[in-house]
Design a protein around this motif. Structure first.
Motif, PDB file in Angstrom:
ATOM      1  N   UNK A   1       9.503   6.337  15.924  1.00  0.00           N
ATOM      2  CA  UNK A   1       8.906   5.050  16.324  1.00  0.00           C
ATOM      3  C   UNK A   1       9.429   3.880  15.486  1.00  0.00           C
ATOM      4  N   UNK A   2       9.946   4.182  14.305  1.00  0.00           N
ATOM      5  CA  UNK A   2      10.538   3.123  13.472  1.00  0.00           C
ATOM      6  C   UNK A   2      11.826   2.582  14.107  1.00  0.00           C
TER       7      UNK A   2
ATOM      8  N   UNK B   1       3.466  -5.001   5.861  1.00  0.00           N
ATOM      9  CA  UNK B   1       2.648  -4.994   7.086  1.00  0.00           C
ATOM     10  C   UNK B   1       3.181  -3.967   8.079  1.00  0.00           C
ATOM     11  N   UNK B   2       4.512  -3.900   8.225  1.00  0.00           N
ATOM     12  CA  UNK B   2       5.112  -2.979   9.206  1.00  0.00           C
ATOM     13  C   UNK B   2       4.851  -1.518   8.853  1.00  0.00           C
ATOM     14  N   UNK B   3       4.705  -1.240   7.553  1.00  0.00           N
ATOM     15  CA  UNK B   3       4.423   0.137   7.112  1.00  0.00           C
ATOM     16  C   UNK B   3       3.095   0.643   7.681  1.00  0.00           C
ATOM     17  N   UNK B   4       2.193  -0.290   7.949  1.00  0.00           N
ATOM     18  CA  UNK B   4       0.847   0.112   8.427  1.00  0.00           C
ATOM     19  C   UNK B   4       0.767   0.277   9.941  1.00  0.00           C
ATOM     20  N   UNK B   5       1.852   0.048  10.617  1.00  0.00           N
ATOM     21  CA  UNK B   5       1.785   0.181  12.081  1.00  0.00           C
ATOM     22  C   UNK B   5       1.597   1.648  12.470  1.00  0.00           C
ATOM     23  N   UNK B   6       0.748   1.868  13.459  1.00  0.00           N
ATOM     24  CA  UNK B   6       0.515   3.265  13.863  1.00  0.00           C
ATOM     25  C   UNK B   6       1.516   3.671  14.951  1.00  0.00           C
ATOM     26  N   UNK B   7       2.006   4.867  14.812  1.00  0.00           N
ATOM     27  CA  UNK B   7       2.999   5.388  15.774  1.00  0.00           C
ATOM     28  C   UNK B   7       2.282   5.932  17.011  1.00  0.00           C
ATOM     29  N   UNK B   8       2.985   6.026  18.146  1.00  0.00           N
ATOM     30  CA  UNK B   8       2.345   6.630  19.328  1.00  0.00           C
ATOM     31  C   UNK B   8       1.977   8.096  19.061  1.00  0.00           C
TER      32      UNK B   8
ATOM     33  N   UNK C   1       1.796 -10.891   8.018  1.00  0.00           N
ATOM     34  CA  UNK C   1       1.547 -10.754   9.461  1.00  0.00           C
ATOM     35  C   UNK C   1       0.751  -9.481   9.763  1.00  0.00           C
TER      36      UNK C   1
ATOM     37  N   UNK D   1      10.485   1.088   4.759  1.00  0.00           N
ATOM     38  CA  UNK D   1       9.322   1.415   5.598  1.00  0.00           C
ATOM     39  C   UNK D   1       8.806   2.835   5.378  1.00  0.00           C
TER      40      UNK D   1
ATOM     41  N   UNK E   1       0.231  -5.800  11.439  1.00  0.00           N
ATOM     42  CA  UNK E   1       1.189  -4.687  11.419  1.00  0.00           C
ATOM     43  C   UNK E   1       2.118  -4.695  12.634  1.00  0.00           C
TER      44      UNK E   1
ATOM     45  N   UNK F   1       9.617 -12.751  -1.083  1.00  0.00           N
ATOM     46  CA  UNK F   1       8.174 -12.494  -0.983  1.00  0.00           C
ATOM     47  C   UNK F   1       7.765 -12.280   0.480  1.00  0.00           C
ATOM     48  N   UNK F   2       8.270 -13.142   1.336  1.00  0.00           N
ATOM     49  CA  UNK F   2       7.921 -13.024   2.761  1.00  0.00           C
ATOM     50  C   UNK F   2       8.539 -11.767   3.380  1.00  0.00           C
ATOM     51  N   UNK F   3       9.729 -11.455   2.922  1.00  0.00           N
ATOM     52  CA  UNK F   3      10.370 -10.227   3.431  1.00  0.00           C
ATOM     53  C   UNK F   3       9.548  -9.001   3.032  1.00  0.00           C
ATOM     54  N   UNK F   4       9.077  -8.994   1.782  1.00  0.00           N
ATOM     55  CA  UNK F   4       8.255  -7.866   1.328  1.00  0.00           C
ATOM     56  C   UNK F   4       6.908  -7.810   2.053  1.00  0.00           C
ATOM     57  N   UNK F   5       6.369  -8.982   2.392  1.00  0.00           N
ATOM     58  CA  UNK F   5       5.123  -9.032   3.185  1.00  0.00           C
ATOM     59  C   UNK F   5       5.353  -8.371   4.551  1.00  0.00           C
ATOM     60  N   UNK F   6       6.527  -8.678   5.093  1.00  0.00           N
ATOM     61  CA  UNK F   6       6.893  -8.131   6.417  1.00  0.00           C
ATOM     62  C   UNK F   6       6.980  -6.600   6.365  1.00  0.00           C
ATOM     63  N   UNK F   7       7.657  -6.107   5.331  1.00  0.00           N
ATOM     64  CA  UNK F   7       7.788  -4.648   5.172  1.00  0.00           C
ATOM     65  C   UNK F   7       6.415  -4.001   4.967  1.00  0.00           C
TER      66      UNK F   7
ATOM     67  N   UNK G   1       4.583  -7.612  12.559  1.00  0.00           N
ATOM     68  CA  UNK G   1       5.625  -7.363  11.563  1.00  0.00           C
ATOM     69  C   UNK G   1       6.660  -6.371  12.116  1.00  0.00           C
ATOM     70  N   UNK G   2       6.164  -5.326  12.772  1.00  0.00           N
ATOM     71  CA  UNK G   2       7.075  -4.317  13.335  1.00  0.00           C
ATOM     72  C   UNK G   2       7.951  -4.922  14.431  1.00  0.00           C
TER      73      UNK G   2
ATOM     74  N   UNK H   1      10.590  -7.203  12.728  1.00  0.00           N
ATOM     75  CA  UNK H   1      11.620  -6.382  12.077  1.00  0.00           C
ATOM     76  C   UNK H   1      12.508  -5.690  13.103  1.00  0.00           C
TER      77      UNK H   1
END
Lengths: 185, 99
Positions: free
Chosen positions: A35-36, B12-19, A116, A145, A118, B4-10, A121-122, A125
């Motif tokens: 999914x990444x 936040x994206x780490x917390x996204x849930x996968x299908x 942002x 990630x 989650x 800083x903003x780039x790290x914020x982006x990473x 952000x995804x 990216x």
């Protein structure tokens, strides 16, 4: 609950049906990795199936020195890399999805206090990483990630640790440029 | 885009849930494995055995056609296929020798 080694032994001995149990144990991890690199749920499922077929065919190559989950993660990453390379060839034929309003708002704001959501952000990216080469994207994704070590990334890409470090620095700079470009559009 | 903003982006994206895999995903994989095994176990001899009736039919058709053509040519008084071929080849060889 048996561990993977026992299960693998039974599968190798001919108990094909037991492979379903192995799939159930590792499917969430495989879906999360894929999914990444791919946002479409159906495609993620297809890639996950491709990953497990590769695992099935390569069971004889797994020597058991490292945990099975490391090996299966590596197979999933290689599958994602192959997918990115195929996509790259057809990039001009496939339109990238538009960014949502919230994602655009965060990107345009100068606020450094709040990050942002989650999903936004995804999305951001995903758009920016699509501008990088498949190998650069894998390095950034695994490092930033998934929190993988240089050694793990090197093993997944079948390259040296030094090559990974160099690629990571360059890929990060390219990603910043891609994000700045997103702001201009 | 600063660090800083780039790290914020990473972050936040780490917390996204996968299908989540569908309930019958493992069963689908098992079916795909079985199909793959079946496809891989078909040898060249199996494929030839499968094709044999068609190859035999094609060969029989060619023989029947040749015999029919020979009979027709004989009936209308034209030289037989074999004779015609002999004539053509001897003519060709004669010309080749002259050269």
């Amino acid at each position: 609950m048996n561990d993977d080694a026992e299960l693998l032994q039974r599968i190798r001995a001919g108990a094909t049906d037991e492979f379903a149990e192995l799939v159930r144990r590792h499917q969430v991890r495989v879906f999360a990795i894929l999914h990444r690199y791919e946002r479409d749920g159906q495609r993620v499922e297809d890639l996950a199936q491709e990953t497990f077929l590769k695992v099935w065919r390569g069971l004889g190559q797994f020597d058991g020195r490292a945990p099975f989950e490391h090996w299966i993660s590596r197979v999933a990453t290689r599958t994602a890399l192959d997918h990115l390379r195929r996509e790259k060839r057809h990039r001009n034929e496939v339109a990238m999805p538009e960014l949502g309003d919230d994602a655009l708002d965060w990107l345009r704001s100068a606020d450094e206090k709040d990050g942002p959501a989650a999903q936004d952000a995804a999305e951001i990216l995903n758009r920016a990483l699509a501008q990088l080469s498949p190998a650069d994207r894998v390095v950034i994704t695994m490092q930033e990630l998934e929190g993988r070590s240089v050694k793990e990334i090197a093993a997944a890409l079948e390259t040296s640790g030094i090559a990974v470090r160099v690629r990571a620095v360059r890929a990060r700079a390219k990603l910043k440029r891609a994000l700045e470009k997103l702001l201009e559009t | 885009m600063n660090e800083k903003r780039l790290n914020q982006l990473f972050a936040a994206a780490r917390n996204e849930t996968a299908p989540v895999p569908s309930a019958d995903f493992a069963a689908d994989v098992l079916r795909a494995v079985r199909r793959a095994r079946l496809a891989e176990s078909v040898s060249i001899f199996d494929q030839l055995n499968f094709l044999f009736p068609r190859i035999a039919l094609a060969a029989a058709s060619v023989i029947v056609l040749c015999v029919a053509a020979d009979l027709v040519l004989t009936a209308v008084g034209l030289p037989e296929v074999g004779e015609g071929t002999t004539q053509v080849s001897s003519h060709f060889l004669f010309n080749a020798e002259e050269l």
